[in-house]
Design a protein around this motif. Structure first.
Motif, PDB file in Angstrom:
ATOM      1  N   ASP A  87       0.840  -1.209   0.000  1.00 38.17           N
ATOM      2  CA  ASP A  87       0.000   0.000   0.000  1.00 38.17           C
ATOM      3  C   ASP A  87       0.872   1.255   0.000  1.00 38.17           C
ATOM      4  O   ASP A  87       0.585   2.225  -0.707  1.00 38.17           O
ATOM      5  CB  ASP A  87      -0.927   0.019   1.222  1.00 38.17           C
ATOM      6  CG  ASP A  87      -2.073  -0.969   1.055  1.00 38.17           C
ATOM      7  OD1 ASP A  87      -2.284  -1.452  -0.080  1.00 38.17           O
ATOM      8  OD2 ASP A  87      -2.736  -1.287   2.063  1.00 38.17           O
ATOM      9  N   PHE A  88       1.925   1.220   0.791  1.00 40.14           N
ATOM     10  CA  PHE A  88       2.840   2.363   0.824  1.00 40.14           C
ATOM     11  C   PHE A  88       3.460   2.587  -0.553  1.00 40.14           C
ATOM     12  O   PHE A  88       3.521   3.708  -1.052  1.00 40.14           O
ATOM     13  CB  PHE A  88       3.949   2.122   1.857  1.00 40.14           C
ATOM     14  CG  PHE A  88       5.025   3.173   1.821  1.00 40.14           C
ATOM     15  CD1 PHE A  88       4.921   4.335   2.579  1.00 40.14           C
ATOM     16  CD2 PHE A  88       6.144   3.025   0.994  1.00 40.14           C
ATOM     17  CE1 PHE A  88       5.901   5.312   2.526  1.00 40.14           C
ATOM     18  CE2 PHE A  88       7.130   4.004   0.935  1.00 40.14           C
ATOM     19  CZ  PHE A  88       7.004   5.142   1.700  1.00 40.14           C
ATOM     20  N   MET A  89       3.926   1.492  -1.174  1.00 47.41           N
ATOM     21  CA  MET A  89       4.590   1.630  -2.479  1.00 47.41           C
ATOM     22  C   MET A  89       3.631   2.196  -3.523  1.00 47.41           C
ATOM     23  O   MET A  89       4.018   2.998  -4.376  1.00 47.41           O
ATOM     24  CB  MET A  89       5.135   0.277  -2.950  1.00 47.41           C
ATOM     25  CG  MET A  89       6.338  -0.233  -2.177  1.00 47.41           C
ATOM     26  SD  MET A  89       7.776   0.856  -2.246  1.00 47.41           S
ATOM     27  CE  MET A  89       8.225   0.794  -3.976  1.00 47.41           C
ATOM     28  N   LEU A  90       2.359   1.759  -3.437  1.00 45.30           N
ATOM     29  CA  LEU A  90       1.358   2.258  -4.385  1.00 45.30           C
ATOM     30  C   LEU A  90       1.203   3.777  -4.256  1.00 45.30           C
ATOM     31  O   LEU A  90       1.136   4.497  -5.252  1.00 45.30           O
ATOM     32  CB  LEU A  90       0.027   1.565  -4.067  1.00 45.30           C
ATOM     33  CG  LEU A  90      -0.956   1.275  -5.178  1.00 45.30           C
ATOM     34  CD1 LEU A  90      -0.321   0.570  -6.341  1.00 45.30           C
ATOM     35  CD2 LEU A  90      -2.110   0.418  -4.618  1.00 45.30           C
ATOM     36  N   ARG A  91       1.164   4.261  -3.022  1.00 44.90           N
ATOM     37  CA  ARG A  91       1.042   5.714  -2.809  1.00 44.90           C
ATOM     38  C   ARG A  91       2.341   6.402  -3.204  1.00 44.90           C
ATOM     39  O   ARG A  91       2.346   7.482  -3.786  1.00 44.90           O
ATOM     40  CB  ARG A  91       0.729   6.022  -1.345  1.00 44.90           C
ATOM     41  CG  ARG A  91      -0.665   5.594  -0.904  1.00 44.90           C
ATOM     42  CD  ARG A  91      -1.015   6.211   0.446  1.00 44.90           C
ATOM     43  NE  ARG A  91      -0.054   5.899   1.493  1.00 44.90           N
ATOM     44  CZ  ARG A  91      -0.069   4.795   2.236  1.00 44.90           C
ATOM     45  NH1 ARG A  91      -1.002   3.890   2.048  1.00 44.90           N
ATOM     46  NH2 ARG A  91       0.832   4.604   3.181  1.00 44.90           N
TER      47      ARG A  91
END
Ligand code: FAD
Length: 336
Positions: free
Chosen positions: A149-153
């Protein structure tokens, strides 16, 4: 392929595609990610990972290149993701299987053999049942859901555009980077899937601060603490591309081994069970296959989280300078 700013399309938003997007966008390229599934990670292998960053332990069964690239990746994770945990990792064996521990130490670099006191200082509960352990202080781990999720943001913050529910790439990009994982079998015939089953449990009474591997002649296992009482118990390695439900036999073996590691797992709640198929080439080594205007990054096998950052860095260097890493790059357009 060298030089200025490129327009780059990334195919696939698993851990590999996200790292490619991240570093290429940061290097100033115009990046768009095309992900086939409408919901991020719904069809990806990545959420099934442990996600241990264990370049030293993996050396027991992997080539030295995994070690080399893995150490670099840990640095890149630390620079990028604040949730990266580098607490080291531990390897233990039942008293009757100490020869397995000796062998593991010989096959890997960088371990410290802990006596009971040193072990108890790190993992007091475990040290009550195992008199010694191997400790690899510079290994790390992540909680994959939060990390993805962090990488997506973060790829969006870096300037990349994400298009969900789209499997085709429009014409006009200078460069396409294919990170479709196992789906790239349509163009890479030697790619195969290696099934990995894993069980996620919530065990409030288990206190582990770092991944632990239990060596066992028949049921080796690892437990990875993901925080908030969650542990990933894994993983089988089966020559099959089937994903979906975990078999009864695998569940029994994994859960029994977890109980042998720490009886406090007996009271754990089972949160989820599932299997992913790891994309792998016949030698289980990763490849960057660079043809004109089209690059595959694939075959990360058991090491997707461990290797994705370092492979992305290699691709950024290649795009800027044309330089290749001899052990990872294959420049063979017929592979397309
Ligand atoms: C049980 C288990 C435990 C593991 N543990 C670890 C571990 O501890 N440490 C570690 O480093 N690795 C671990 N791994 C390995 C790791 O999960 C994989 O190496 C990694 O997820 C592969 O990532 P990927 O991005 O190549 O593929 P994927 O995550 O599968 O991503 C590929 C993406 O491409 C998309 N796609 C497919 N076709 C198209 C198309 N035509 N157009 C656009 N998008 C498309 C898919 O929907 C998917 O989102 C584990 C794996 C398993 C199964």
């Amino acid at each position: 392929m060298t030089g200025a700013r490129r327009s780059v399309a990334i195919r696939g938003a698993g851990v590999v595609g996200l790292w490619q997007a991240q570093l290429l966008a940061r290097a100033g390229h115009g990046v768009t990610i095309y992900e086939r599934s409408a919901t991020p990670f719904a069809e990806a292998c990545s959420p099934y990972a442990g996600a241990m960053l264990a370049p030293r332990c993996e050396e027991e069964s992997a080539e030295p290149i995994i070690h080399e690239l893995g150490l670099r990746s840990i640095e890149l994770w630390r620079q990028t993701y604040p949730g990266t945990i580098v607490n080291g990792s531990l390897v233990v064996a039942p008293p009757r299987d100490q020869t397995l521990l000796d062998r593991f130490a010989r096959m890997t670099q960088g371990s410290q053999r802990l006596d009971r006191d040193a072990f108890a200082a790190l993992e007091p509960d475990l040290a009550k049942r195992f008199s010694t352990a191997l400790f690899y202080p510079d290994e790390g781990h992540l909680a994959p859901d939060a990390t993805l999720d962090f990488m997506l943001r973060d790829v969006k913050r870096a300037g990349a555009r994400l298009v969900l529910g789209e499997a085709e790439i429009p014409k006009g990009f200078d460069l396409i980077i294919d990170c479709r994982g196992l789906a790239a079998k349509d163009r890479l015939p030697t790619l195969r899937g290696v099934r990995g089953e894993r069980i996620v449990v919530r065990a409030r009474d288990v206190a582990l601060a770092r991944p632990v591997r239990l060596l066992h002649p028949r049921f080796p296992l690892y437990a990875v603490p993901w925080g908030d009482g969650l542990f990933m118990i894994g993983a089988t390695v089966v020559e099959s591309e089937e994903t979906g439900p975990v078999t009864l036999r695998s569940a029994l073996e994994l859960l029994s081994a977890a109980y042998a590691l720490d009886p406090a797992f007996a009271e754990a709640e089972i949160v989820k069970l599932g299997a992913g198929a790891r994309p792998a080439f016949p030698d289980n080594r990763p490849r960057i296959i660079a043809a004109k205007g089209y690059i595959y990054v694939n075959g990360l096998y058991r090491h997707g989280f461990l290797l994705a950052p370092a492979l992305a860095e290699l691709v950024v260097t290649y795009v800027a300078t044309g330089k290749t890493h001899p052990e990872v790059f294959i420049a063979d357009p017929t592979q397309r």
